[in-house]
Design a protein around this motif. Sequence first.
Motif, PDB file in Angstrom:
ATOM      1  N   SER A 110     -34.756   6.558  42.987  1.00  0.00           N
ATOM      2  CA  SER A 110     -34.559   5.514  41.981  1.00  0.00           C
ATOM      3  C   SER A 110     -35.825   4.665  41.888  1.00  0.00           C
ATOM      4  O   SER A 110     -36.874   5.045  42.414  1.00  0.00           O
ATOM      5  CB  SER A 110     -33.342   4.651  42.357  1.00  0.00           C
ATOM      6  N   ASN A 111     -35.714   3.525  41.198  1.00  0.00           N
ATOM      7  CA  ASN A 111     -36.856   2.606  41.100  1.00  0.00           C
ATOM      8  C   ASN A 111     -38.085   3.300  40.534  1.00  0.00           C
ATOM      9  O   ASN A 111     -39.187   3.238  41.079  1.00  0.00           O
ATOM     10  CB  ASN A 111     -37.161   2.014  42.486  1.00  0.00           C
ATOM     11  N   SER A 159     -29.787   8.725  31.327  1.00  0.00           N
ATOM     12  CA  SER A 159     -28.865   9.444  32.214  1.00  0.00           C
ATOM     13  C   SER A 159     -28.810  10.911  31.825  1.00  0.00           C
ATOM     14  O   SER A 159     -29.060  11.277  30.676  1.00  0.00           O
ATOM     15  CB  SER A 159     -27.469   8.824  32.170  1.00  0.00           C
ATOM     16  N   ASN A 198     -33.407   7.597  48.243  1.00  0.00           N
ATOM     17  CA  ASN A 198     -32.171   6.997  48.723  1.00  0.00           C
ATOM     18  C   ASN A 198     -31.403   7.860  49.710  1.00  0.00           C
ATOM     19  O   ASN A 198     -30.469   7.368  50.353  1.00  0.00           O
ATOM     20  CB  ASN A 198     -31.261   6.691  47.534  1.00  0.00           C
ATOM     21  N   LEU A 246     -27.262  11.618  37.042  1.00  0.00           N
ATOM     22  CA  LEU A 246     -28.362  10.722  37.413  1.00  0.00           C
ATOM     23  C   LEU A 246     -28.529   9.649  36.354  1.00  0.00           C
ATOM     24  O   LEU A 246     -28.678   9.956  35.171  1.00  0.00           O
ATOM     25  CB  LEU A 246     -29.664  11.532  37.542  1.00  0.00           C
ATOM     26  N   LYS A 281     -30.409   5.437  35.909  1.00  0.00           N
ATOM     27  CA  LYS A 281     -31.577   4.721  36.428  1.00  0.00           C
ATOM     28  C   LYS A 281     -31.343   4.142  37.817  1.00  0.00           C
ATOM     29  O   LYS A 281     -32.204   4.218  38.683  1.00  0.00           O
ATOM     30  CB  LYS A 281     -31.976   3.589  35.464  1.00  0.00           C
ATOM     31  N   ASP A 282     -30.162   3.564  38.036  1.00  0.00           N
ATOM     32  CA  ASP A 282     -29.905   2.899  39.310  1.00  0.00           C
ATOM     33  C   ASP A 282     -28.722   3.473  40.065  1.00  0.00           C
ATOM     34  O   ASP A 282     -28.242   2.866  41.025  1.00  0.00           O
ATOM     35  CB  ASP A 282     -29.664   1.400  39.072  1.00  0.00           C
ATOM     36  N   SER A 283     -28.245   4.650  39.654  1.00  0.00           N
ATOM     37  CA  SER A 283     -27.065   5.190  40.326  1.00  0.00           C
ATOM     38  C   SER A 283     -27.048   6.710  40.283  1.00  0.00           C
ATOM     39  O   SER A 283     -27.725   7.348  39.472  1.00  0.00           O
ATOM     40  CB  SER A 283     -25.785   4.636  39.692  1.00  0.00           C
ATOM     41  N   GLU A 324     -36.971   8.284  37.542  1.00  0.00           N
ATOM     42  CA  GLU A 324     -35.928   8.568  38.533  1.00  0.00           C
ATOM     43  C   GLU A 324     -35.631  10.072  38.543  1.00  0.00           C
ATOM     44  O   GLU A 324     -35.732  10.733  37.511  1.00  0.00           O
ATOM     45  CB  GLU A 324     -34.655   7.796  38.208  1.00  0.00           C
ATOM     46  N   LYS A 351     -24.656   3.254  43.982  1.00  0.00           N
ATOM     47  CA  LYS A 351     -25.595   2.377  43.282  1.00  0.00           C
ATOM     48  C   LYS A 351     -26.691   1.931  44.246  1.00  0.00           C
ATOM     49  O   LYS A 351     -26.412   1.438  45.335  1.00  0.00           O
ATOM     50  CB  LYS A 351     -24.858   1.153  42.729  1.00  0.00           C
ATOM     51  N   SER A 352     -27.927   2.147  43.834  1.00  0.00           N
ATOM     52  CA  SER A 352     -29.069   1.681  44.618  1.00  0.00           C
ATOM     53  C   SER A 352     -29.389   0.258  44.174  1.00  0.00           C
ATOM     54  O   SER A 352     -29.636   0.017  42.988  1.00  0.00           O
ATOM     55  CB  SER A 352     -30.274   2.585  44.402  1.00  0.00           C
ATOM     56  N   TRP A 362     -32.610  12.016  45.919  1.00  0.00           N
ATOM     57  CA  TRP A 362     -32.280  11.133  44.788  1.00  0.00           C
ATOM     58  C   TRP A 362     -33.227   9.937  44.855  1.00  0.00           C
ATOM     59  O   TRP A 362     -33.171   9.154  45.781  1.00  0.00           O
ATOM     60  CB  TRP A 362     -30.816  10.688  44.848  1.00  0.00           C
TER      61      TRP A 362
END
Length: 320
Positions: A58-59, A131, A65, A163, A165-167, A42, A317-318, A56
């Motif tokens: 993610s995944n 993070s 995003n 940053l 992992k998912d947000s 990420e 949040k993704s 940004w």
Amino acid sequence: MVDRANRPSALSAPGASDPEAQVDIVGSGSSSKVIATLPSGESVEVLLFGATVTSWKSNGGKTENLWLSEKAVLDGSKAVRGGVPVVFPVFGPPPKEGHATSALPQHGFARTSRWEFLGKSTSEGTADSNSIKLDFGLYTKGLSEEARKAWPLDFGLVYSVTLSKDSLQTVVNVRNEGETSFEFQFLLHTYLKIQDISKIAINGLGAVEYVDKVLDATTHKQSDSSITVTGEVDRVYKSIPQDTTSVVEDGKPRFDVVRDNLQDTVLWNPWIEKAKAMADFSPDDAYKQMVCVEVGAVQGWQKLEKGEVFEGGQTIKSLL
């Protein structure tokens, strides 16, 4: 200094054996940007001009995003079209006269000033290698002569971009460093990247009053719990009781936008004609691939006395 409850949650410090995020500074001058990448892939990119988040992912780094115009100007000559511009100390066109911000351009000077990179940091807590927090600063001395003349007040801004992992968490700390009080507005003008605006629903704004700028800034109350975008939309939802606004795409959760110490949210999409009229909005039909869900404090004014501090922001949040 004013302390407030419910400050944005602290991040965990990585353990000695954990792989660490990589942070690089690339480019020079107003084109400089800071790129942070987690061991899992990420990433986030922040342009020092405006402290604008321009990417940004993610995944594992596979999913972008944020929407960024193909004609976004990234050389520091004008505000960036896309990403997450920072709006301060005034939202929209300033009051015509009689206010400290009256001589400023629309959306203020934060998005068109060069910020200082203060470094990466971690916070106390249990080990977490997933993070990284980047801090950026803008102070009175860093303003252009023109901006300083238009807003001759002493202040300090620290913008933290975290940053995970998912947000992505973005928080602004505003401090009055002068002898006199000042008023300000603040907004994070977030452009979320989507697949198809016709399949989008915005939830979490039901039964909320809003000012509709498309309808001559008249006030209305949101009757439907789910909002769809079928034309130009430019609404300021105010004093929202719940913290989360959700973006659903094709029936599936896509984003949760969680406000922290902020009461307002702007919903914006330029649609066909306005998109064509903006020289830096590209391609012309890109309004189909973006929607702005912008958290802020824009109804009325926040006031800070000497030495006082205001802090507010968001966590996106993704959900893919």
